[in-house]
Each structure stands twice: as C-alpha cells, then as structure tokens.
Write a protein that holds these residues in place. Structure first.
Motif, short mmCIF file in Angstrom:
data_model
loop_
_atom_site.label_atom_id
_atom_site.label_comp_id
_atom_site.label_asym_id
_atom_site.label_seq_id
_atom_site.Cartn_x
_atom_site.Cartn_y
_atom_site.Cartn_z
N UNK A 243 -5.77 4.95 -3.43
CA UNK A 243 -5.33 6.32 -4.30
C UNK A 243 -5.30 7.60 -3.48
N UNK A 244 -5.72 7.48 -2.06
CA UNK A 244 -5.66 8.54 -1.34
C UNK A 244 -5.44 9.78 -1.86
N UNK A 245 -6.20 10.49 -2.82
CA UNK A 245 -6.26 11.54 -3.55
C UNK A 245 -7.36 12.10 -3.80
N UNK B 139 -12.27 5.03 -5.56
CA UNK B 139 -11.03 5.07 -6.32
C UNK B 139 -10.10 4.00 -5.89
N UNK B 140 -10.22 3.33 -4.85
CA UNK B 140 -9.55 2.20 -4.49
C UNK B 140 -9.65 1.06 -5.42
N UNK C 23 0.73 -1.16 0.05
CA UNK C 23 -0.09 -0.03 -0.18
C UNK C 23 0.89 1.13 -0.01
N UNK C 24 1.96 1.13 0.90
CA UNK C 24 2.78 2.36 0.70
C UNK C 24 3.42 2.52 -0.40
N UNK D 65 -10.70 10.30 -6.41
CA UNK D 65 -11.78 9.48 -5.92
C UNK D 65 -12.87 8.99 -6.76
N UNK D 66 -12.80 9.69 -8.12
CA UNK D 66 -13.79 9.37 -8.87
C UNK D 66 -13.36 8.60 -10.11
N UNK D 67 -12.13 7.64 -9.67
CA UNK D 67 -11.49 6.81 -10.69
C UNK D 67 -12.27 6.11 -11.60
N UNK D 68 -13.28 5.43 -10.86
CA UNK D 68 -13.99 4.38 -11.44
C UNK D 68 -15.46 4.62 -11.44
N UNK D 69 -15.60 5.87 -10.98
CA UNK D 69 -17.05 6.38 -10.63
C UNK D 69 -18.00 6.21 -11.68
N UNK D 70 -17.49 6.61 -13.28
CA UNK D 70 -18.44 6.47 -14.01
C UNK D 70 -18.96 5.14 -14.52
#
Length: 470
Positions: A68-70, A229-230, A19-20, A74-79
C-alpha cells in the motif's frame, strides 16, 4: 539463521506485475476497514484487489501481495494489535504454552524458549532483546476486541473457522524454520518490516503442517519486504519463511488463517454416510448382503465392480432427487466459532423488546450465526429414531475458548461438545424455512397447524435471541 535467497529487492515477474497493479490502484483515496457486514469487511481487507479477481486468480492457486506504499495507509491494520498492547495483557494474565510461545530458528530448526507458568513481561522482553527470540501470541482474538470483531465477520464470510497468531520478531532474527501450513493464510503487517521468502509447494493444498529443509525447497519463487499496511495471502501448502531485517528494531504481524479441513474430501466424509443411510431405506439393492467372507479376505475384482456400481447408484440418486447434507462439519463450525461481537453489550445477550404473539411480525436475527439441520433424534436410544429439526447457533459460545480445543467446561457429561440451540418436530421445518428465507414474516402466517404451535415456535426463537418483533 537460514541462508537468504537473494537481495531483498528481487521479486518474481509475476509478483511484480500484481504488486504494480495494487500500487497504482492504491493511488486512489485511502480506504478504511469496513465492518458494516462480512462482505464489506473482506472487500476492505484485500482492497484494492477486487473480490472476484481474488477468488478467480489467487484463492488456492498462488500468492497475492498488496503493497500500500502510502503513508496514509501505514496504519491500515494497526488497530488490530500493537506491541504496546502486550504489556497490559501480560498484567491481566497470560501463560506460556497456552497463550505465549517464545521461539527462534537456529540452523533451520525451531528452538522453544518457554518458561513455566504465568508470563512475566520483564522476562519476556529480556528473552526478546537478549536471545533474539520471537514472541508468538496464540489466538489473540480471545483478548483483543478488534481481532474478535474482524475474525467474527470473516467466519461469517467464509463459513469456516478463522484463527490468528501474532508474531513479534526482533531485528536480525527469525522465529520459525521454512514450513508449510494446512490453512489459507492472510498476513497483515502491523509494525516494522518483515522479509519474506516463498517457495514452490511440495504438497499442493496440504492437509497438515510440515517443516521443510533448506536443501529440499530450492530457490524462492517470491521475495519481498512487508511494511505496515501491507497484506500477503498464500494458499495452504505454500512453503515460507520470514525474518526481520537488520536496522529494523522489530516486526509485528498477525497471521489470520482459515479453511482447515474444509475441503470437498472432508465434506464427502461427513455427508456420504447420511446419503447411504437414506438411500438404503428406499433402494433394496443397497440392503442386499455382501458376499460371504468378504470381510475376511482381500477384495476381489467382482466385489470392486459391485461397489463401483453401488456408488454410481448413489450418484444418480443425489443428482436426481437427493440432497447431500453436512451434519458433523456444520455442527462443529457453529459450536466452535466466535460469538457475535456486539461491543459493550456482547457479554449480556438476552431477549429484549416485545414478546411475540400471534399477530406479531417477526424478523430473524444473527442469520450468519445459525444453521438449521434435519437429523435423527439425538436423545432417543430406541431402534427407531425419528427425524427432528435442530436449530444450532453460536450466540452463547465463549470467546475465551475460541480455537483452543475442547475445554473441559464446554463438554457434556457424556464427553461430547455442548451445543446451543433448539429442537423441533419435523413438521416445523417449513415454518422455519419461512423465517430463514424472508426478511419479515407474520406469526399467524407460519406454516403450522395451530396458533398455539405458531406462537410457541416464535417464543422459542425469541427466547434464544434469534428473532425480534418488529
């Protein structure tokens, strides 16, 4: 509600390290999903983890968590899907059991709360709010174009069927008991948060789904919260369970799965009969009779030694001269996979452009959606069955039936699944290899004996939208 394995912040050392690395690399400028080709799609799906690292260190071996802590990611996959999509899809017509399951985990057991018939959104929301039930949306790529687009590319990338389920779970609730699956799993967190616990497999690379009891699985090997987004990946056989934490109104994630029954064992079961058949035509040893009454008695030491010797002969033939050809697995994949996602033109794929002539230059289209197979003639019931070349494709497959089993309207009168494609004499194989291996080829240069055959081959492929004239 099953017992928790510890505080949410507790994560195994191994998971902490990976994760790091993902978080540090994610400090680079945000990347976006790329649909340019299957390779770029998968690369963007698991970014910032590199493909070579993923397949070397994680695939079929251990879980991978990408956080992806950014806020920008957060909407990386949201679509792909949101809860707001469900209301409109219910208006279009969804059915309990086939499209939607309503369930919850009570005392380590799955409780199904489905009604009958068509899904009513008001009742669905009531079950969600009052009964703390999870909504499982089965194979949503049939309805949501964004998921069709991503799964079609992933099927090209893996050469294997790719299914999906959406899970919407209210706060303080869990939909499914601890279990493991027979598929490679990619979890994409879309909305809200989900608390996950993973456990050491009891069956590595499992071939079937199974529920495991809490007293059998021990303590979690990994525990964490997925946020929008994770991504989480884990191999088939990994025991897992997940719940939506209190204080989070709901969680939405999509589970994308692949590689069901796609092992070397499955391939050998499919390919060995053809190898035996071909070898027996040339090797008289395989044509000698089995011992008298062998089928009526338990195998003897001598018969086992003989069988071992024959298997070694098959292995020698394969290594030196033979080719291990898949037949049924190849056809099953092509017949059941998604058709190409072409946007507004996807439902009207018809031949276009110039007709191919003897002086034309042609180029293969939809390479990832076709396979060329050499098989005995399927329509000839005579004892002597000629080998033919079959070109199978998925261009006319129906998105609406993807991963839904063998629907009646996809079956032939004989009860077999219908295939889309073409059949040619074995003499056409070299010409087909020319088309499939090069970027472009001149029709007149095809390896066939006459101009008529060359034009007929090109026209047949053009009619099926498999080639275009340059």
């Amino acid at each position: 509600m099953p017992k928790k394995g510890g505080k949410h912040a507790e994560v195994g050392k191994e998971m902490q390290a990976q994760c790091k690395r993902a978080k540090v690399e994610a400090g680079c400028p945000p990347s976006i999903m790329s649909f340019e080709n299957p390779d770029s799609l998968f690369r963007s799906l698991i970014s910032p983890i590199k493909q070579e690292v993923f397949f070397r260190e994680y695939w079929e071996q251990k879980p991978l968590l990408v956080q992806r802590n950014d806020p920008l990611l957060a909407a990386y996959y949201q679509s792909l899907f949101q809860v707001s999509d469900l209301k409109e899809l219910c208006r279009q017509g969804l059915y309990y059991g086939r499209d939607i399951n309503v369930c919850r985990c009570v005392n380590g057991k799955k409780e199904v709360l489905n009604n009958d018939g068509k899904v009513n959104y008001v009742q669905l929301k009531k079950d969600f709010d009052q009964k703390k039930a999870t909504i499982q949306f089965h194979q949503p790529q049939r309805f949501k174009e964004e998921l069709w687009k991503i799964q079609e590319k992933l099927e090209c990338y893996f050469g294997s069927l790719v299914g999906s389920n959406i899970y919407i779970t209210p706060q303080g609730s869990q939909g499914l008991p601890p279990h493991y699956d027979d598929v490679e799993v990619f979890i994409l967190q879309l909305e809200g948060e989900k608390h996950w616990r993973l456990y050491k497999p009891t069956v590595h690379l499992a071939r079937e789904y199974n529920v495991e009891s809490e007293d059998r699985i021990g303590n979690p090997t990994h525990e964490f919260i997925l946020k929008p987004g994770d991504l989480l990946y884990f191999p088939r056989g990994t025991i897992h369970q997940a719940d939506t934490p209190l204080g989070i109104s709901y969680s939405t994630h999509v589970t994308i799965s692949t590689y069901q029954n796609n092992s070397w064992g499955d391939f050998l079961l499919d390919a060995i009969p053809g190898l035996v058949f071909d070898t027996a035509k040339e090797d008289v040893v395989l044509r000698t009779s089995i011992p008298r009454r062998l089928l009526m008695v338990k195998g003897t030491t001598d018969s086992k030694k003989k069988l071992s010797s024959l298997l070694r002969r098959l292995a020698d033939r394969l290594e030196n001269t033979g080719e291990l050809r898949s037949s049924d697995m190849k056809k099953d994949f092509i017949m059941n996979r998604l058709p190409p996602c072409l946007g507004c033109d996807s439902d009207s794929l018809t031949p276009g452009g110039k007709l191919p002539k003897i002086d034309s230059k042609i180029r293969l289209q939809f390479r990832d959606h076709t396979v060329v197979a050499v098989e005995p003639e399927q329509e000839n019931s005579d004892e002597i069955r000629r080998e033919m070349v079959y070109v199978y494709h998925s261009l006319k497959n129906r998105r609406e039936t993807h991963m839904m089993g063998k629907e009646d309207d996809t079956m032939s009168e004989e009860g077999t699944l219908q295939t889309h494609g073409l059949r040619f004499p074995l003499s056409y194989l070299d010409a087909l290899k020319q088309i499939w291996s090069g970027s472009t080829v001149n029709v007149k240069e095809l390896n066939l004996s006459s101009d008529e055959e060359k034009e007929n081959l090109a026209l047949s492929l053009w009619t099926e939208c498999l080639i275009e004239v340059i």
